[in-house]
Design an enzyme around this catalytic site. Structure first.
Site, PDB file in Angstrom:
ATOM      1  CD  GLU A 194       2.278  -0.517  -3.614  1.00  0.00           C
ATOM      2  OE1 GLU A 194       1.549   0.487  -3.524  1.00  0.00           O
ATOM      3  OE2 GLU A 194       1.864  -1.595  -4.084  1.00  0.00           O
ATOM      4  CG  MET A 240      -1.819   1.162   1.369  1.00  0.00           C
ATOM      5  SD  MET A 240      -2.970   1.279  -0.036  1.00  0.00           S
ATOM      6  CE  MET A 240      -3.159   3.052  -0.118  1.00  0.00           C
ATOM      7  CD  GLU A 241      -1.495   3.445  -3.331  1.00  0.00           C
ATOM      8  OE1 GLU A 241      -1.346   2.227  -3.108  1.00  0.00           O
ATOM      9  OE2 GLU A 241      -2.489   3.914  -3.919  1.00  0.00           O
ATOM     10  CG  HIS A 301       0.477   4.026  -6.292  1.00  0.00           C
ATOM     11  ND1 HIS A 301      -0.472   4.333  -7.249  1.00  0.00           N
ATOM     12  CD2 HIS A 301       0.296   2.708  -5.997  1.00  0.00           C
ATOM     13  CE1 HIS A 301      -1.183   3.242  -7.518  1.00  0.00           C
ATOM     14  NE2 HIS A 301      -0.743   2.245  -6.781  1.00  0.00           N
ATOM     15  CD  GLU A 332      -3.849   0.863  -7.793  1.00  0.00           C
ATOM     16  OE1 GLU A 332      -2.787   0.434  -8.282  1.00  0.00           O
ATOM     17  OE2 GLU A 332      -3.930   1.283  -6.622  1.00  0.00           O
TER      18      GLU A 332
HETATM   19  N1  PHE Z   1      -3.364   0.478  -3.677  1.00  0.00           N
HETATM   20  C1  PHE Z   1      -2.660  -0.769  -3.486  1.00  0.00           C
HETATM   21  C2  PHE Z   1      -1.802  -0.950  -4.708  1.00  0.00           C
HETATM   22  O1  PHE Z   1      -2.117  -1.398  -5.707  1.00  0.00           O
HETATM   23  C3  PHE Z   1      -3.521  -1.963  -3.368  1.00  0.00           C
HETATM   24  C4  PHE Z   1      -4.358  -2.046  -2.150  1.00  0.00           C
HETATM   25  C5  PHE Z   1      -5.706  -1.794  -2.220  1.00  0.00           C
HETATM   26  C6  PHE Z   1      -3.804  -2.393  -0.936  1.00  0.00           C
HETATM   27  C7  PHE Z   1      -6.514  -1.882  -1.116  1.00  0.00           C
HETATM   28  C8  PHE Z   1      -4.593  -2.487   0.169  1.00  0.00           C
HETATM   29  C9  PHE Z   1      -5.944  -2.252   0.077  1.00  0.00           C
HETATM   30  O2  PHE Z   1      -0.747  -0.529  -4.805  1.00  0.00           O
HETATM   31 ZN    ZN Z   2      -1.392   0.275  -6.990  1.00  0.00          ZN
END
Ligand code: PHE
Ligand code: ZN
Length: 851
Positions: A293, A258-259, A296, A315
């Site tokens: 990440e 998670m970013e 992002h 994404e």
């Molecule tokens: N945003 C994260 C990613 O793709 C994925 C994610 C979504 C992680 C929801 C945790 C909860 O990089």
């Molecule tokens: Zn992502």
């Protein structure tokens, strides 16, 4: 679950919030059963619409709340805190609240939770509302100041550290962000430190925080982070924007990573790496996810999504960016083949079943159910097509304009496309349909040759998907090349732009009739249907200059062979076996490519192919045909296998493209060799291996051949203290079990002392493996269906998000015979009939059933 909680949300209903947030101050007084969260939030009325203050909040115990220091009337429900407009100042005001939460009881791993004694948060998509009352929606961006109080050596949050003392730390994040990017970590952690100097000369402190004992598994991730930072500066002109960048590894996590701004949180399986415990595939994945990440920070954080329907905005683009990064770090052709393999295995499967949805969905019940292969992988394919259509330079211009124009904003797909229209002068309105139309287009091609002119005629159509019966033609970039009869390329790659339902393209002035190489580099996410005999395929396999098409031709030969073996009990043609043998022994080809060429289509892929051709796939027959072909290949190549195996030894382990390519080839060869030598070579390698790639690979070869029970025991004995390696142990024995033992093996493992429902990695190791074992999962006893649904029902009480994702294993049920359909249907009904089934799982099962 209250009714309000299972409403359908529509994109068309989007409206701005009644209040914006200027800044947020949070104080956390940590305690496992009773953490206090104090908030002070400055709200600014939205001049556009005025109205009540609406804050999200779930599973919170409200202690106090005030507006500008005074108690005002408020309505508090299971999901919201609401203050009437009449009770609010019509100018900026301060809202203060204190709530209590219990992180130790949080098994859903959403909001603030605990994992092995450490505190950790996960807020995307809608987890912040389980931490405090807040407008938990991505279009509300604010600066955060956070004070963490707790008796732990490490206390982290987003942004830059401001001050700290014994048992407390303060952090300030100067960049406005939505609440889903908030993070907090506290615990007894150790860090692997590093640093990076940005191109404008700013020094950034880097840290990877891990559990004590994992310090020696951070070096690779740290290097990947630095490489990603340098790549984003060079390739996109994007620099990092804080004094510090922290990564934390956590064992209990629903996704990969998670970013969160300045504080990325990673599933430990996606960051910890070492030669002894990680495979080459793990190294490659870790490098890709760290980059993802990090990327992002610009595509997602500095510019974020207006609402969750726009998820692919961050994404799809970020996946595309990490794919290009990995290609630059390793090998573009190999990476592209791997991408297509996963796209077909996951996204095409989704797009051709009951869970199909547009890359930008128009409605959802639970947004967590839309972190899908379609949003991520097809979303990335759209960016790739856009780039192919406008060209590299214009692509960079469009990106630059997007960053410049929207920095600090929460935007939409329309904003993204508009930047490209303005930068290139191109009309992208037709192209935009890739975001709204679900389903995989079928592209049929026919050819005509007259007097030196080759005409390629294409027709496109997309089958109906749930809620979308009528489909329109898409803009399809078709990359084409022509190969002359002597094997020389007569036309290098050219992009044809198809926009209509039917369209022809001519190539004039050709001396002799060439062979067309079509959809080079897999230039569009479509299914190409083209009549082509085995000889022409073999010709392109030998002569195509496009590595993807070269691989694709071998793949299609294998697939045709297997389909013939399954449907008419045929035997593999000698020409086919020879062609594959030629590729395998061609030393001018990259070993990684040769390993990929030797890989046969998966059983799931074959089932889908048969279903598309109007047949009912029989999983057992598919399994048997594939095993028979592996034996035929092994026999046909018996003279070269031992040499290939020896030649590709890698005395010095390095997890780079070269080393991993050699090991991949070596292990594919070993898997065939094991069918001939009764496992001797595999046992020897297992005993001698100094790296997990070969240890796991040799054990897999044994298990696939029905051998390896001693090695399995030895593996457990060696690794019982290492949770990530033990996940492999759980996974392998189920994934590679014979069809009639897979369910029983999985069931026995759920009674192993190291099995736990609370760790998603462990649950996925067993049940992800079971559902990936096609013939085992679909064994006609129905035992696996029963075991999976039973365990999903138990897991749902603890962790709805992971349950819902894993229920997608049933999405292909309509492919199979009526007996299997009835069995799966009964399991889906059983799940739906469960008292208190979560909103997440209810939505998934309902969609799978087609209701
Ligand atoms: N945003 C994260 C990613 O793709 C994925 C994610 C979504 C992680 C929801 C945790 C909860 O990089
Ligand atoms: Zn992502």
């Amino acid at each position: 679950m209250s009714d309000a909680a299972s409403e359908t949300i529509y994109l068309k209903d989007y409206t701005e919030p009644h209040h914006w947030v200027r800044d947020v101050h949070l104080t956390f007084r940590l305690a496992p059963k009773a953490t206090r969260v104090l908030s002070r939030i400055t709200f600014v009325p939205n001049a556009e619409n005025g109205g009540d203050l609406i804050l999200n909040g779930e599973e919170l115990t409200l202690i106090t709340a005030t507006v500008d220091g005074a108690i005002v009337p408020m309505e508090v429900s299971d999901t919201h805190l609401r203050i009437k407009s009449a009770d609010l100042p019509q100018k900026p005001f301060t809202f203060e609240a204190e709530v209590e939460i219990a992180p130790e009881d949080n098994t859903a791993l959403e909001g603030l939770y605990m994992s092995n004694g450490m505190y950790c948060t996960q807020c995307e998509a809608e987890g912040f509302r389980k931490i405090t009352y807040y407008p938990d929606r991505p279009d509300v961006m604010a600066t955060f100041t956070v004070r963490v109080e707790g008796d732990y050596p490490v206390l982290l949050s987003n942004g830059n550290p401001v001050a700290s003392g014994d048992g407390w730390a303060e952090w300030h994040d100067p960049w406005p962000k939505p609440a889903y990017l908030f993070a907090l970590v506290a615990g007894d952690l150790v860090n692997h430190a590093g640093s990076f100097t940005t191109k404008s000369g700013k020094d950034v402190e880097l840290n990877i925080y891990v559990r004590r004992g994992d310090e020696d598994k951070c070096a690779f991730g740290m290097q990947a982070l630095k490489d990603a930072m340098a790549w984003d500066e060079k390739t996109y002109g994007r620099e990092y924007d804080l004094d510090i960048f922290n990564i934390v590894a956590v064992d209990d996590f629903n996704m990969g990573a998670m970013e969160n701004k300045g504080l990325n949180v990673f599933n430990s399986s996606c960051v910890l790496a070492s030669q002894a415990t990680s495979t080459d595939a793990n190294f490659e994945r870790i490098e890709g996810i760290i980059a993802h990440e990090y990327f992002h920070n610009w595509t997602g954080n500095r510019i974020t999504c207006r609402d969750w329907f726009q998820l692919c905005l961050k994404e799809g683009l970020t996946v595309y960016r990490d794919q290009m990064f990995s290609g630059d770090m390793r090998s573009h052709p190999v990476k592209r083949i791997e991408e297509v393999l996963t796209l077909r295995a996951r996204q095409f499967r989704e797009d051709n079943g009951p869970l199909a949805h547009p890359v930008r969905p128009e409605s959802f019940v639970e947004i967590n159910n839309f972190y899908t292969a379609t949003v991520y992988e097809k979303g990335a394919e759209i960016i790739g097509m856009l780039r192919r259509l406008v060209g590299d330079e214009a692509y960079r211009k469009g990106c630059d304009l997007y960053f410049e124009r929207h920095d600090g904003q929460a935007v939409t797909i329309e904003d993204w496309l508009k930047a490209f229209e303005d930068a290139t002068g191109r009309d992208l309105s037709h192209f935009a349909q890739w975001y709204s139309q679900a389903g995989t287009p079928r592209l049929t091609m026919s050819e005509e040759w007259t007097d030196g002119t080759l005409t390629l005629s294409f027709a496109q159509s997309t089958p109906p998907t749930p809620g979308q019966d009528e489909k329109n033609p898409q803009v399809i970039p078709i990359a084409v090349g022509l190969i002359g009869p002597n094997g020389d390329e007569v036309l290098p790659t050219t992009v044809l732009e198809m926009t209509e339902a039917e369209q022809s393209f001519t190539f004039e002035g050709l001396g002799a009739r060439p062979v067309a190489s079509v959809l080079r580099d897999f230039s569009a996410p479509v299914i190409l249907q083209r009549d082509m005999d085995a000889a022409t395929r073999a010709f392109l396999l030998a002569h195509d200059t496009d590595p993807f098409q070269k691989w694709e031709m071998g793949r299609m030969l294998s697939k045709d062979t297997l389909i013939d073996m399954i449907t008419s009990g045929g035997t593999p043609a000698a020409d086919y076996l020879d062609a594959l043998k030629t590729v395998l022994s061609d030393e001018s080809l990259d070993p990684a490519f040769r390993a990929l060429a030797l890989g046969l289509p998966s059983q799931d892929d074959l089932a889908q192919t048969l279903f598309d051709a109007g047949q009912t796939p029989d999983p057992q027959k598919i399994y048997e045909a594939r095993e028979a072909l592996r034996r035929a290949l092994a026999r046909h190549m018996s003279d070269i296998l031992p040499t290939l195996f020896r030649q590709h030894e890698t005395p010095q382990f390095k997890p780079d493209a070269d080393g991993s390519g050699k090991r991949a080839l070596r292990l594919s060869v070993l898997s065939l060799l094991t069918l001939l030598d009764d496992g001797e070579a595999a046992r020897t390698l297992f005993a001698a291996a100094d790296n997990m790639t070969e240890q796991e690979g040799s054990l897999q070869a044994l298990l696939t051949a029905g051998l390896g029970s001693d090695e399995l025991q030895a593996f457990e004995k060696q690794w019982k203290e290492d949770r990530l390696v033990m996940d492999k142990w759980f996974m392998m024995q189920v994934a590679f079990a014979a069809p009639d033992t897979a369910a029983a093996t999985a069931e026995a493992l759920t009674r192993h002392p190291a099995f736990t429902m609370k760790n998603p990695n462990r649950f996925r190791a067993v049940f992800g493996a079971l559902t990936s074992n096609h013939a085992g999962f679909h064994h006609d006893s129905g035992a696996a269906y029963d075991l999976l649904s039973k365990n999903l029902i138990s897991l749902d009480k603890l962790n709805p998000q992971t349950t819902a994702r894993m229920s997608a294993a049933f999405e292909t049920w309509r492919r199979y015979d009526s007996a299997r359909q009835a069995k799966i249907h009964a399991q889906l009904d059983r799940m739906l009939a469960t008292d208190g089934l979560s909103r997440d799982t209810t939505e998934m099962v309902t969609r799978i059933l087609g209701g």
